[in-house]
Design a protein around this motif. Structure first.
Motif, short mmCIF file in Angstrom:
data_model
loop_
_atom_site.label_atom_id
_atom_site.label_comp_id
_atom_site.label_asym_id
_atom_site.label_seq_id
_atom_site.Cartn_x
_atom_site.Cartn_y
_atom_site.Cartn_z
N ASP A 17 0.59 -1.01 0.10
CA ASP A 17 -0.40 0.46 -0.10
C ASP A 17 0.52 0.70 0.89
O ASP A 17 1.89 1.44 0.71
CB ASP A 17 -1.36 0.25 0.91
N PHE A 18 1.04 2.09 -1.23
CA PHE A 18 1.47 3.24 -1.43
C PHE A 18 0.99 4.85 -0.71
O PHE A 18 2.06 5.38 -0.17
CB PHE A 18 1.94 3.96 -3.41
N GLU A 19 -0.31 4.59 -0.09
CA GLU A 19 -1.16 5.66 0.20
C GLU A 19 -0.11 6.41 1.66
O GLU A 19 0.09 7.59 1.87
CB GLU A 19 -2.39 5.56 1.17
N VAL A 20 0.17 5.58 2.70
CA VAL A 20 1.47 6.22 3.68
C VAL A 20 2.54 6.45 3.65
O VAL A 20 2.87 7.25 4.34
CB VAL A 20 1.29 5.46 4.52
N LYS A 22 3.19 7.40 0.44
CA LYS A 22 2.75 9.23 0.20
C LYS A 22 2.61 10.19 1.09
O LYS A 22 3.51 11.46 0.67
CB LYS A 22 2.09 9.15 -0.87
N LYS A 23 2.61 10.05 2.18
CA LYS A 23 2.25 11.16 2.66
C LYS A 23 2.94 11.55 3.67
O LYS A 23 3.78 11.95 3.74
CB LYS A 23 1.16 10.39 3.45
N GLU A 24 4.26 10.55 4.19
CA GLU A 24 5.31 10.92 4.98
C GLU A 24 6.15 11.09 4.26
O GLU A 24 6.88 11.28 4.66
CB GLU A 24 5.28 9.00 5.82
N ARG A 25 6.54 10.79 2.92
CA ARG A 25 7.73 11.74 2.25
C ARG A 25 7.59 13.17 1.62
O ARG A 25 8.28 13.82 1.69
CB ARG A 25 8.03 10.74 0.57
N GLU A 26 6.13 13.24 2.37
CA GLU A 26 6.18 14.75 1.63
C GLU A 26 6.89 15.86 2.95
O GLU A 26 7.22 15.58 4.13
CB GLU A 26 4.45 15.25 1.57
N GLY A 27 8.08 16.51 1.56
CA GLY A 27 8.82 16.85 2.95
C GLY A 27 9.89 16.61 3.84
O GLY A 27 10.43 16.91 3.90
N ALA A 28 10.58 15.03 3.31
CA ALA A 28 11.18 14.28 3.65
C ALA A 28 11.94 14.51 3.22
O ALA A 28 11.93 14.46 1.83
CB ALA A 28 10.31 13.61 4.68
#
Length: 216
Positions: A17-20, A22-28
């Protein structure tokens, strides 16, 4: 710890599942280790740093990472551990690991040990299950708080020979109880609709909980 200095590290194990992610990589800062590059290809994303010895990814498949560190396959550090040490030197303090739990048992154990290494260097790591529904982290001499709406199971294991812990507002509570690394007493507790609190008074302990449950 400075949460703004966050690195997301992608390992070689499949992610369901890529949704988490995608969310956690924002700004990382996005780190990729060897075969983890295939995961990023599916997302159409290039890493900020690729680290690997190309034992699980042919070098010709590499396209355009911002930076590449090629490792000798005869080495002491795993690709993941090398990447973590590099990032620590750059000042990163929070690490999210995807594709690093599952697959080869020995690599999963190695990555759990990396969580301990991060604590020793005043940093924190979070290992995500392949479906991203479960998170594994480690703590020492600190308190973790969980949201009132957290649902599902919570487990706590001593990583050091013994750990002194307190668990409040869970189905089964502990009050400065001594857990042993040889006895899985802390497995499969449950959230009960209260804001749970887990304190590790002494020693290191592994926490396993549902994604989104921890108050950061």
């Amino acid at each position: 710890m400075n949460p703004s200095k966050k690195a997301v590290l992608i390992g070689a194990y499949p992610i369901g599942d890529f949704e988490v992610l995608k969310k956690e990589r924002e700004g990382a800062f996005l780190l990729c280790c060897d075969g983890g590059y295939k995961t990023l290809e599916k997302l159409g994303v290039e890493p900020d740093l690729f680290v690997g010895d190309f034992d699980t990814l042919p070098k010709k498949e590499l396209k355009n990472p911002k930076e590449v560190i090629t490792l000798n396959p005869i080495k002491d550090d795993t690709d993941t551990f090398y990447a973590v040490k590099w990032a620590l030197e750059k000042g990163f303090t929070t690490f999210y690991f995807f594709g690093c739990l599952g697959g080869k048992v020995e690599h999963s154990l190695a990555n759990i040990q990396i969580l301990s290494y991060l604590i020793d260097h005043k940093a924190r790591g979070f290992l995500f299950s392949s479906d991203s529904k479960t998170v594994l982290t480690m703590g020492e001499n600190e308190t973790f708080r969980f949201k009132r709406d957290a649902k599902g199971m919570f487990s706590l294991f001593s990583y050091t020979p013994n750990a002194l812990v307190t668990e409040k507002n869970l189905k089964y509570t502990l009050d400065k109880a001594e857990l042993s690394s040889s006895i899985p007493l802390g497995v499969s507790n449950e959230f009960i609709g209260e804001e749970a609190e887990v304190t590790i008074h002494q020693g290191k302990a592994i926490l396993v909980y549902p994604y989104g449950g921890l108050i950061r």
